[in-house]
Motif scaffolding. Structure first.
Motif, PDB file in Angstrom:
ATOM      1  N   MET A   1       5.192   2.105 -11.701  1.00  0.00           N
ATOM      2  CA  MET A   1       6.351   2.051 -10.737  1.00  0.00           C
ATOM      3  C   MET A   1       6.129   1.879  -9.470  1.00  0.00           C
ATOM      4  SD  MET A   1      10.220   3.082 -11.492  1.00  0.00           S
ATOM      5  CE  MET A   1       9.995   4.631 -10.789  1.00  0.00           C
ATOM      6  N   TYR A   2       5.266   2.841  -9.026  1.00  0.00           N
ATOM      7  CA  TYR A   2       5.010   3.206  -7.577  1.00  0.00           C
ATOM      8  C   TYR A   2       3.831   4.169  -7.460  1.00  0.00           C
ATOM      9  CZ  TYR A   2       7.147   8.017  -8.101  1.00  0.00           C
ATOM     10  OH  TYR A   2       7.161   9.009  -8.417  1.00  0.00           O
ATOM     11  N   SER A   3       3.137   3.779  -6.097  1.00  0.00           N
ATOM     12  CA  SER A   3       1.832   4.739  -5.900  1.00  0.00           C
ATOM     13  C   SER A   3       2.242   5.967  -5.538  1.00  0.00           C
ATOM     14  CB  SER A   3       1.202   4.126  -5.026  1.00  0.00           C
ATOM     15  OG  SER A   3      -0.061   4.700  -4.772  1.00  0.00           O
ATOM     16  N   PRO A   4       2.074   7.035  -6.301  1.00  0.00           N
ATOM     17  CA  PRO A   4       2.507   8.522  -5.544  1.00  0.00           C
ATOM     18  C   PRO A   4       1.474   8.959  -4.299  1.00  0.00           C
ATOM     19  CG  PRO A   4       0.990   8.662  -7.765  1.00  0.00           C
ATOM     20  CD  PRO A   4       1.193   7.377  -7.639  1.00  0.00           C
ATOM     21  N   ASP A   5       0.483   8.249  -4.107  1.00  0.00           N
ATOM     22  CA  ASP A   5      -0.426   8.504  -3.018  1.00  0.00           C
ATOM     23  C   ASP A   5       0.269   8.126  -1.762  1.00  0.00           C
ATOM     24  OD1 ASP A   5      -2.107   9.573  -4.665  1.00  0.00           O
ATOM     25  OD2 ASP A   5      -3.292   7.740  -4.745  1.00  0.00           O
ATOM     26  N   THR A   6       1.039   6.875  -1.646  1.00  0.00           N
ATOM     27  CA  THR A   6       1.388   6.460  -0.602  1.00  0.00           C
ATOM     28  C   THR A   6       2.861   6.386  -0.363  1.00  0.00           C
ATOM     29  OG1 THR A   6       1.365   3.957  -1.305  1.00  0.00           O
ATOM     30  CG2 THR A   6      -0.476   5.075  -0.282  1.00  0.00           C
ATOM     31  N   THR A   7       3.878   6.549  -1.512  1.00  0.00           N
ATOM     32  CA  THR A   7       5.047   6.199  -1.455  1.00  0.00           C
ATOM     33  C   THR A   7       5.837   7.635  -0.806  1.00  0.00           C
ATOM     34  OG1 THR A   7       4.981   4.829  -3.353  1.00  0.00           O
ATOM     35  CG2 THR A   7       7.225   6.067  -2.897  1.00  0.00           C
ATOM     36  N   LYS A   8       6.733   7.352  -0.180  1.00  0.00           N
ATOM     37  CA  LYS A   8       7.677   8.694   0.499  1.00  0.00           C
ATOM     38  C   LYS A   8       8.742   8.491  -0.137  1.00  0.00           C
ATOM     39  CE  LYS A   8       5.449   7.958   5.090  1.00  0.00           C
ATOM     40  NZ  LYS A   8       5.860   7.963   6.431  1.00  0.00           N
TER      41      LYS A   8
ATOM     42  N   LEU B   1      11.071  -8.573   3.406  1.00  0.00           N
ATOM     43  CA  LEU B   1      10.576  -7.912   2.353  1.00  0.00           C
ATOM     44  C   LEU B   1       9.295  -8.405   1.848  1.00  0.00           C
ATOM     45  CD1 LEU B   1      11.561  -5.696   0.327  1.00  0.00           C
ATOM     46  CD2 LEU B   1      12.515  -7.530  -0.989  1.00  0.00           C
ATOM     47  N   ARG B   2       8.986  -9.655   2.116  1.00  0.00           N
ATOM     48  CA  ARG B   2       7.814 -10.320   1.671  1.00  0.00           C
ATOM     49  C   ARG B   2       6.584  -9.754   2.353  1.00  0.00           C
ATOM     50  NH1 ARG B   2       8.561 -14.575  -1.997  1.00  0.00           N
ATOM     51  NH2 ARG B   2      10.686 -15.415  -2.025  1.00  0.00           N
ATOM     52  N   ASP B   3       6.731  -9.780   3.703  1.00  0.00           N
ATOM     53  CA  ASP B   3       5.727  -9.041   4.517  1.00  0.00           C
ATOM     54  C   ASP B   3       5.601  -7.690   4.242  1.00  0.00           C
ATOM     55  OD1 ASP B   3       5.265 -11.465   5.547  1.00  0.00           O
ATOM     56  OD2 ASP B   3       6.732 -11.018   7.422  1.00  0.00           O
ATOM     57  N   LEU B   4       6.531  -6.689   3.970  1.00  0.00           N
ATOM     58  CA  LEU B   4       6.468  -5.509   3.742  1.00  0.00           C
ATOM     59  C   LEU B   4       5.624  -5.200   2.367  1.00  0.00           C
ATOM     60  CD1 LEU B   4       9.968  -4.004   4.627  1.00  0.00           C
ATOM     61  CD2 LEU B   4       7.725  -3.705   5.696  1.00  0.00           C
ATOM     62  N   GLN B   5       5.979  -5.979   1.424  1.00  0.00           N
ATOM     63  CA  GLN B   5       4.876  -6.159   0.199  1.00  0.00           C
ATOM     64  C   GLN B   5       3.711  -6.235   0.220  1.00  0.00           C
ATOM     65  OE1 GLN B   5       7.161  -8.004  -3.283  1.00  0.00           O
ATOM     66  NE2 GLN B   5       7.746  -6.094  -4.131  1.00  0.00           N
ATOM     67  N   ARG B   6       3.560  -7.301   0.947  1.00  0.00           N
ATOM     68  CA  ARG B   6       2.143  -7.971   1.472  1.00  0.00           C
ATOM     69  C   ARG B   6       1.350  -6.747   1.869  1.00  0.00           C
ATOM     70  NH1 ARG B   6       3.323 -11.840   4.307  1.00  0.00           N
ATOM     71  NH2 ARG B   6       3.849 -13.235   2.578  1.00  0.00           N
ATOM     72  N   THR B   7       1.857  -6.116   3.030  1.00  0.00           N
ATOM     73  CA  THR B   7       1.161  -4.999   3.490  1.00  0.00           C
ATOM     74  C   THR B   7       1.111  -3.620   2.980  1.00  0.00           C
ATOM     75  OG1 THR B   7       2.944  -4.312   4.797  1.00  0.00           O
ATOM     76  CG2 THR B   7       1.497  -5.895   5.806  1.00  0.00           C
ATOM     77  N   GLY B   8       1.819  -3.577   1.700  1.00  0.00           N
ATOM     78  CA  GLY B   8       1.634  -2.414   1.054  1.00  0.00           C
ATOM     79  C   GLY B   8       2.744  -1.363   1.657  1.00  0.00           C
ATOM     80  N   ARG B   9       3.698  -1.538   2.259  1.00  0.00           N
ATOM     81  CA  ARG B   9       4.540  -0.570   2.809  1.00  0.00           C
ATOM     82  C   ARG B   9       5.763  -0.505   1.907  1.00  0.00           C
ATOM     83  NH1 ARG B   9       5.581  -1.881   8.935  1.00  0.00           N
ATOM     84  NH2 ARG B   9       6.454   0.392   8.916  1.00  0.00           N
ATOM     85  N   VAL B  10       6.134  -1.704   0.870  1.00  0.00           N
ATOM     86  CA  VAL B  10       6.972  -1.560   0.085  1.00  0.00           C
ATOM     87  C   VAL B  10       6.308  -2.103  -1.355  1.00  0.00           C
ATOM     88  CG1 VAL B  10       9.224  -2.725  -0.804  1.00  0.00           C
ATOM     89  CG2 VAL B  10       8.693  -1.927   1.629  1.00  0.00           C
TER      90      VAL B  10
END
Length: 418
Positions: free
Chosen positions: A1-8, A44-53
């Motif tokens: 569901m989310y990456s534990p390494d980068t998710t805040k 939102l699309r750009d944030l997903q593309r860059t991995g920030r979301v």
């Protein structure tokens, strides 16, 4: 569901729609209705593309023409940006053709959850994972003394059986089953024990029994029974000691060892038990249940350190001048009860409480049991009667005979009226 390494942060959103929709409808509504709403930096699309979301996780269920569920979005933005993004999602009012209501349930700080897990795990590690490294001087002394005692175990005779250092010099020996029993007795300063090491009794033990006072101290299991029987046949044994029921000699504490050896039984009593069972069963090996009833005292032995029993073979009644003294000893009460077919409750100071017929015993036990220290019966006591007396908490029971005793209660003294 989310990456534990980068998710805040993890945004949790609750969704309700007035109609049936599918997951692609929900995802399309999120992208479509937030596009251009927050500018290029928070698109939102750009944030997903860059991995920030992270990817949008939709969990919905449709019932009775309505759809409800939760939406989870992982974010590695800072707190303010994440809050703005979450608030923008509440502007969604339609999913596909259906009216929708969207509400942010919470924004979970993943790092806080991690910290909680770290703290809980650290507590567990602190309690369990560290090896005990504190040094106790008493433990060091005990360990050194233990090694010295082990070194003191000797091997004697042609059979090389384990024995304590004082076996040959002492005028008494204690015969146990194995090396572990010898070590346990040595641990508590008893240095005159010798091990049989099996059911084939070594010749050195037979020789020692001829010269010294011998006490057999073996386990109460089948193996211990066989060793005892063989010793009774080929060695000059004087006493038998019994460990507490269910325990081995090697596991006993100092107090249990001392108590067992103090309560040792003369070998004549054990032989008498075997002879009785042999007559009943017709076999020398039919006496297993009664070999280990525990020590049964005779009426001329102690109930405690302050009271001695004095039973005379003279069956005449005591004179008036002697009656008071006689009835403050167990022997005096036994002399009076013998042959009457009755029983008697006795107080802790060995004074009479009440005489009774055996048929009335159970009912009167409830009435007089709490104030009684013991009871005398002029009849043979069986296992069932013994259990009833022990359950009430009495200290001793006296009777002419005890028959079929398989389990002797540890807290009850059995006094045989010889």
């Amino acid at each position: 569901m989310y990456s534990p390494d980068t998710t805040k942060y993890l945004i949790q959103i609750h969704l309700e729609t007035e109609g049936v929709v599918e997951k692609p409808d929900v995802v399309g509504a999120i992208f479509g209705q937030t596009e251009g709403l927050l500018g290029e930096d928070l698109d939102l699309r750009d944030l997903q593309r860059t991995g920030r979301v992270g990817r949008i996780d939709v969990q919905i269920v449709s019932r009775r023409g309505e759809t409800t569920g939760d939406i989870f979005i992982a974010s590695s933005l800072d707190r303010a940006e994440t809050a703005i993004l979450a608030a923008s999602l509440e502007t969604i009012d339609r999913v596909g053709p259906c009216v929708a209501r969207v509400h942010v349930e919470c924004i979970e700080d993943i790092r806080v959850a991690k910290r909680k897990k770290i703290i809980e795990r650290a507590k567990e590690l602190l309690l369990d994972a560290f090896e005990e490294d504190s040094i106790d001087s008493q433990d060091l002394l005990d360990e050194v003394r233990e090694s010295i005692r082990i070194e003191k175990v000797r091997m004697i005779g042609e059979e090389r059986v384990p024995a304590g250092p004082n076996v040959e010099e002492s005028d008494a020996i204690i015969i146990v089953e194995g090396r572990a029993d010898v070590l346990n007795l040595l641990r508590y300063g008893i240095k005159n024990s010798v091990a049989v090491e099996g059911t084939n009794v070594p010749g050195i033990i037979v020789s020692l029994c001829e010269k010294k006072t011998a006490t057999v101290f073996v386990d109460g299991d089948r193996g211990g029974e066989l060793i005892l029987r063989e010793l009774l046949q080929i060695a000059d044994v004087d006493f038998v000691a019994y460990p507490p029921r269910g325990k081995s000699v090697e596991d006993l504490s100092r107090k249990e060892i001392v108590k067992a050896l103090r309560n040792k039984v003369p070998v004549e009593y054990v032989r008498d038990q075997i002879d009785r069972e042999t007559r009943k069963t017709g076999s020398q090996y039919g006496a297993q249940p009664t070999l280990y009833p525990g020590p049964v005292e005779r009426a001329d032995e102690k109930v405690n350190d302050d009271l001695r029993f004095d039973v005379s073979d003279d069956h005449s009644l005591p004179s008036m001048g002697e009656e008071k003294a006689a009835l403050t000893t167990l022997g005096g009460h036994i002399q009076e009860i013998r042959g009457s077919g009755l029983g008697r409750f006795l107080s802790p100071d060995l004074s009479k409480i009440h005489d009774f017929s055996p048929d009335d015993f159970r009912g009167l036990l409830e009435k007089y049991g709490d104030e009684s220290a013991g009871v005398i019966f002029d009849l043979t006591v069986d296992q069932k009667m013994l259990d009833v007396v022990a359950e009430k908490g009495l200290e001793f029971i006296a009777a002419p005979n005890f028959s079929g005793i398989v389990k002797r209660p540890a807290s009850l003294r059995m006094v045989k009226m010889n």
